[in-house]
Design an enzyme around this catalytic site. Structure first.
Site, short mmCIF file in Angstrom:
data_model
loop_
_atom_site.label_atom_id
_atom_site.label_comp_id
_atom_site.label_asym_id
_atom_site.label_seq_id
_atom_site.Cartn_x
_atom_site.Cartn_y
_atom_site.Cartn_z
N HIS A 70 0.14 -7.00 5.06
CA HIS A 70 -1.24 -6.53 4.92
C HIS A 70 -2.10 -7.49 4.10
CE1 HIS A 70 0.22 -2.13 5.71
NE2 HIS A 70 0.17 -2.85 6.81
N VAL A 126 0.18 -5.51 -1.39
CA VAL A 126 -0.79 -6.60 -1.51
C VAL A 126 -0.88 -7.10 -2.95
CG1 VAL A 126 -2.16 -5.70 0.43
CG2 VAL A 126 -2.76 -5.00 -1.91
N ASP A 127 0.08 -6.66 -3.77
CA ASP A 127 -0.03 -6.85 -5.23
C ASP A 127 0.52 -8.17 -5.77
OD1 ASP A 127 2.74 -6.42 -5.06
OD2 ASP A 127 2.59 -4.32 -5.69
#
Ligand SMILES: [Zn+2]
Length: 276
Positions: free
Chosen positions: A132, A114-115
């Protein structure tokens, strides 16, 4: 088979490919200095404060905190948001970009991270599926609507207490906003953005039939197997060659290629042979 031979097989697969699907799990970020929260201790090594509080990763990454104690919830997510904003993607991302342009590869990224590191490294946002979600987007905790918007707010976090000094708010109501990512025990994640990305990926995958496709999978473990399944499915359905780079769980049956090392080391090993 030694590593060099595996690099050679992988380099040949990349050179012969017309399209590439890059799949990535938490291990991809390790070479950029990001924690992968592997096991309970991996999480506590990165966040000693939560060990003192007796809180696990699954306990911290829980949407209930946004209602009960937003400053605590945003302490964890604000810290991670700041960390990902500051992180510089490692050289492996640029090797992949270089191969795409040098060999004229159509490409798509599928990641459970999710970065936002693929976008930061220069990959086109329209060819990325974040299964996600992304920490760089927000939604209402209610949620009062299906709105998803970019997080451009500064969120200072006191590292001694892991509490946030600022709480992002919903743009439509007074409720607390939360990252638009799938958490543990999460019934209010708005998946619209990820579903749009999924449709783009399905369209991309439909164009891959009768083409030579290579999948490069990095740092995707068996604990959350979504990414490994995606890679293996492409192997079965369209006959793609999967190159699985993973230092601990690298096993995959031939004709796929297992490279048991870290992401950056594996990509560099292949790059050396592609340069020849
Ligand atoms: Zn709202």
């Amino acid at each position: 088979m030694d590593l060099t031979e595996r690099f050679r097989l992988a380099a040949t697969a990349v050179r012969n490919a017309g399209a590439i699907v890059i799949t990535a799990g938490a291990g991809m970020g390790v070479d950029s200095g990001l924690p992968d929260f592997r096991g309970e201790f991996g999480f506590w090594n990165a966040y000693p404060m939560y060990e003192r509080l007796g809180i696990s990763f699954a306990g911290a990454a829980n949407p209930a905190h946004f209602d009960r104690d937003p400053a605590f919830a945003w302490g964890f997510y604000g810290h991670r948001t700041n960390l990902y904003r500051e992180t510089i993607p490692h050289a492996g991302f640029h090797l992949l970009l270089d191969w795409c342009s040098r060999f004229g590869l159509d490409s798509f990224v599928v990641t459970s991270n999710v970065d936002g590191q693929f976008q930061k490294a220069g990959f086109s946002d329209s060819n990325i599926l974040e299964v996600h979600g992304s920490i760089h987007y927000l939604q209402c905790t209610g949620p009062c609507s299906s709105a998803i918007w970019e997080n451009d707010e500064a969120i200072p976090v006191d590292s001694a207490t892991m509490r946030a000094g600022h709480i992002p708010r919903c743009i439509h109501c007074v409720a607390t906003a939360r990252p638009n990512i799938l958490m543990f025990g999460d019934w209010s994640w708005i998946s619209d953005r990820t579903e749009r990305q999924e449709r783009c990926f399905d369209e991309f995958a439909a164009r891959l039939r009768d083409r030579s496709v290579v999948v490069i999978e990095m740092g995707a473990g068996t604990a959350i197997p979504t990414i490994r399944h995606t890679s293996e499915q492409l192997g079965r359905r369209i006959g793609a060659t999967v190159i699985r780079i993973n230092p601990r769980e690298g096993e995959i049956a031939p004709p796929h290629i297992s490279i048991p090392c870290g992401a950056l080391e594996g990509l560099r090993g292949i790059a050396v042979l592609l340069a020849k």
